[in-house]
Design an enzyme around this catalytic site. Structure first.
Site, mmCIF file in Angstrom:
data_model
loop_
_atom_site.group_PDB
_atom_site.id
_atom_site.type_symbol
_atom_site.label_atom_id
_atom_site.label_comp_id
_atom_site.label_asym_id
_atom_site.label_seq_id
_atom_site.Cartn_x
_atom_site.Cartn_y
_atom_site.Cartn_z
ATOM 1 N N ARG A 12 0.826 -1.201 0.000
ATOM 2 C CA ARG A 12 0.000 0.000 0.000
ATOM 3 C C ARG A 12 0.863 1.256 0.000
ATOM 4 O O ARG A 12 0.956 1.969 -0.985
ATOM 5 C CB ARG A 12 -0.944 -0.009 1.218
ATOM 6 C CG ARG A 12 -2.071 1.036 1.133
ATOM 7 C CD ARG A 12 -1.652 2.439 1.488
ATOM 8 N NE ARG A 12 -1.118 2.569 2.841
ATOM 9 C CZ ARG A 12 -0.623 3.693 3.331
ATOM 10 N NH1 ARG A 12 -0.560 4.794 2.575
ATOM 11 N NH2 ARG A 12 -0.121 3.747 4.560
ATOM 12 N N HIS A 205 4.550 4.041 12.885
ATOM 13 C CA HIS A 205 4.814 4.033 11.446
ATOM 14 C C HIS A 205 5.930 5.047 11.224
ATOM 15 O O HIS A 205 5.701 6.259 11.265
ATOM 16 C CB HIS A 205 3.552 4.431 10.667
ATOM 17 C CG HIS A 205 3.762 4.483 9.189
ATOM 18 N ND1 HIS A 205 3.367 3.465 8.344
ATOM 19 C CD2 HIS A 205 4.325 5.425 8.392
ATOM 20 C CE1 HIS A 205 3.681 3.782 7.097
ATOM 21 N NE2 HIS A 205 4.264 4.976 7.104
ATOM 22 N N HIS A 207 9.577 6.562 9.295
ATOM 23 C CA HIS A 207 10.352 6.685 8.059
ATOM 24 C C HIS A 207 11.834 6.803 8.407
ATOM 25 O O HIS A 207 12.196 7.214 9.511
ATOM 26 C CB HIS A 207 9.889 7.902 7.256
ATOM 27 C CG HIS A 207 8.614 7.673 6.514
ATOM 28 N ND1 HIS A 207 8.238 8.419 5.430
ATOM 29 C CD2 HIS A 207 7.617 6.773 6.699
ATOM 30 C CE1 HIS A 207 7.077 7.992 4.965
ATOM 31 N NE2 HIS A 207 6.678 7.001 5.737
ATOM 32 N N CYS A 238 10.622 8.792 -0.310
ATOM 33 C CA CYS A 238 9.975 9.821 0.515
ATOM 34 C C CYS A 238 9.716 11.037 -0.354
ATOM 35 O O CYS A 238 10.659 11.682 -0.812
ATOM 36 C CB CYS A 238 10.864 10.200 1.701
ATOM 37 S SG CYS A 238 10.106 11.457 2.753
ATOM 38 N N ASN A 247 10.007 4.531 4.036
ATOM 39 C CA ASN A 247 9.655 3.651 5.147
ATOM 40 C C ASN A 247 10.863 2.870 5.666
ATOM 41 O O ASN A 247 11.821 2.618 4.941
ATOM 42 C CB ASN A 247 8.592 2.646 4.690
ATOM 43 C CG ASN A 247 7.286 3.310 4.323
ATOM 44 O OD1 ASN A 247 6.636 3.921 5.157
ATOM 45 N ND2 ASN A 247 6.907 3.194 3.062
#
Length: 305
Positions: A12, A205, A207, A238, A247
Site C-alpha cells: 500500500r 509508522h 520513516h 519519501c 519507510n
C-alpha cells in the site's frame, strides 16, 4: 521483551508512492510470499478513488485474495467513510484512516479540518462496529509537518483522545515526514498512552528519511510499542526528501529485532528472497536495505529461539 508484530505496508504505502503500477498478479505473489515467510499482517491496499491513485485500483481484488491466506491479518487504508464501506465490502479484516495532526496538512491532503475529520472517524467507527471490522487511526505528521513545522504534542494527545471518543479502537503514531528522533518518540508515545490507554497506543509508522528509523523503532519498543510498520526494500521513497529512503526497511528491522533475541516469527532468509518478486515486477525501482546488501552474518539462524 514481548513478541513484536511487523506490519508490512509496502503493497500500500510503498506502491502508492511510486508512479508505476505493479501488475495485480505480482502483488498477489508478493503478499503470498511474505505471508509464507511468516509475516502475519500486511496492509495490502488503499480504497482511494482510482482516478487519484491508479496504483490502488485493484485493491478490492487484492483484499479478496489476501483473505484466502490462512493466518494473515489483512489491512486496508481508507480515506473516508465511502472508502471504508468499500474496504469492508471487499472483506478487509481491519481498516485504518490517516488523521493529520497538522491541520494545514489535513486541509491540503484530504480537504477536511480537524473537526470534519473527527466527524468522519465517528461515521467510519459505526460502519466498522456493525461489520465487526477492527478500526485504527493513524496519527500522521505527529512528529512534525513540512508545512507547519513542529506539531505541538498536546495537540496530538487531544486529537487522539477525541478520536478514541469517536470510536477509534487503536492508534499509530506516524512519522510522515521523517522528523522524529528517539527522545521525541519516547515522549510522545508516553503522552498518547496516558491519554487513550496503553492498550490502544500500540503502533509506530516510521520513516528513515534522515537515518533514524531503526533508532526510533527501538525507542518505541522501550516504551512498550508492540507493532512496527515497515516496507520491503523501503519501497516508495519519501516525497518530501528526494533521494532519501522512506519507510523503514522490513528486512533491516527484522534483522535488528531477531539479532536482539526479539521474536518476530519471520524467517529472514525467506523474506530476503521476496525482494526478487518486487524487483522483477518493478525493474529499475530503487530498493533499499543494508541487510540485503551485506548478507546475513555467519551463524545467524533467521528466527530467534
Amino acid at each position: 521483551m514481548a513478541d513484536i508484530l511487523i506490519s508490512e505496508v509496502g503493497p500500500r504505502d510503498g506502491l502508492q508512492s511510486i508512479d508505476r503500477i505493479m501488475p495485480t498478479e505480482a502483488k498477489k505473489r508478493w503478499i503470498a510470499a511474505e505471508a509464507a515467510a511468516g509475516v502475519r499482517e500486511i496492509e495490502v491496499g488503499s480504497f482511494v478513488p482510482p482516478s487519484l491513485l491508479p496504483q490502488m485500483a485493484d485493491s478490492a481484488e487484492i483484499v479478496a485474495f489476501a483473505c484466502t491466506i490462512p493466518g494473515l491479518n489483512v489491512v486496508a487504508l481508507v480515506p473516508n467513510a465511502k472508502g471504508a464501506a468499500r474496504a469492508i465490502e471487499a472483506g478487509a479484516h481491519a481498516i485504518s484512516i490517516p488523521f493529520s495532526m497538522s491541520e494545514t496538512h489535513s486541509l491540503k491532503n484530504v480537504r477536511k479540518s480537524h473537526a470534519q475529520m473527527l466527524e468522519e472517524i465517528a461515521v467510519i467507527a459505526g460502519l466498522a462496529k456493525a461489520a465487526r471490522v477492527h478500526f485504527a487511526v493513524g496519527l500522521s505528521t505527529a512528529f512534525g509537518c513540512t508545512m507547519e513545522g513542529p506539531v505541538e504534542e498536546d495537540q496530538v494527545v487531544r486529537l487522539a483522545v477525541a478520536s478514541a471518543e469517536a470510536g477509534a479502537q487503536e492508534f499509530s503514531l506516524s512519522d510522515t515526514t521523517g522528523y522524529a528522533n528517539p527522545a521525541q518518540v519516547k515522549r510522545l508515545v508516553r503522552a498518547v498512552k496516558a491519554g487513550v490507554g496503553a492498550e490502544r497506543m500500540t503502533t509506530l509508522h516510521l520513516h528513515n528519511t534522515r537515518g533514524l528509523g531503526l533508532a526510533n523503532a527501538l525507542a518505541g519498543l522501550e516504551e512498550g510499542i508492540t507493532t512496527l510498520d515497515a516496507s520491503l526494500g523501503g519501497l516508495g521513497g519519501c516525497p518530501f526528501a528526494p533521494g532519501a529512503s522512506g519507510n523503514i526497511v522490513t528486512e533491516d528491522l527484522v534483522f535488528m529485532l531477531e539479532a536482539m533475541g526479539v521474536n518476530t516469527g519471520i524467517d529472514l532468509k525467506a523474506l530476503l528472497d521476496v525482494r526478487a518478486i518486487v524487483a522483477e515486477a518493478l525493474p529499475g525501482e530503487p530498493l533499499y536495505g543494508f541487510t540485503p546488501d551485506a548478507g546475513l552474518p555467519l551463524g545467524f539462524e533467521g528466527i530467534a529461539a
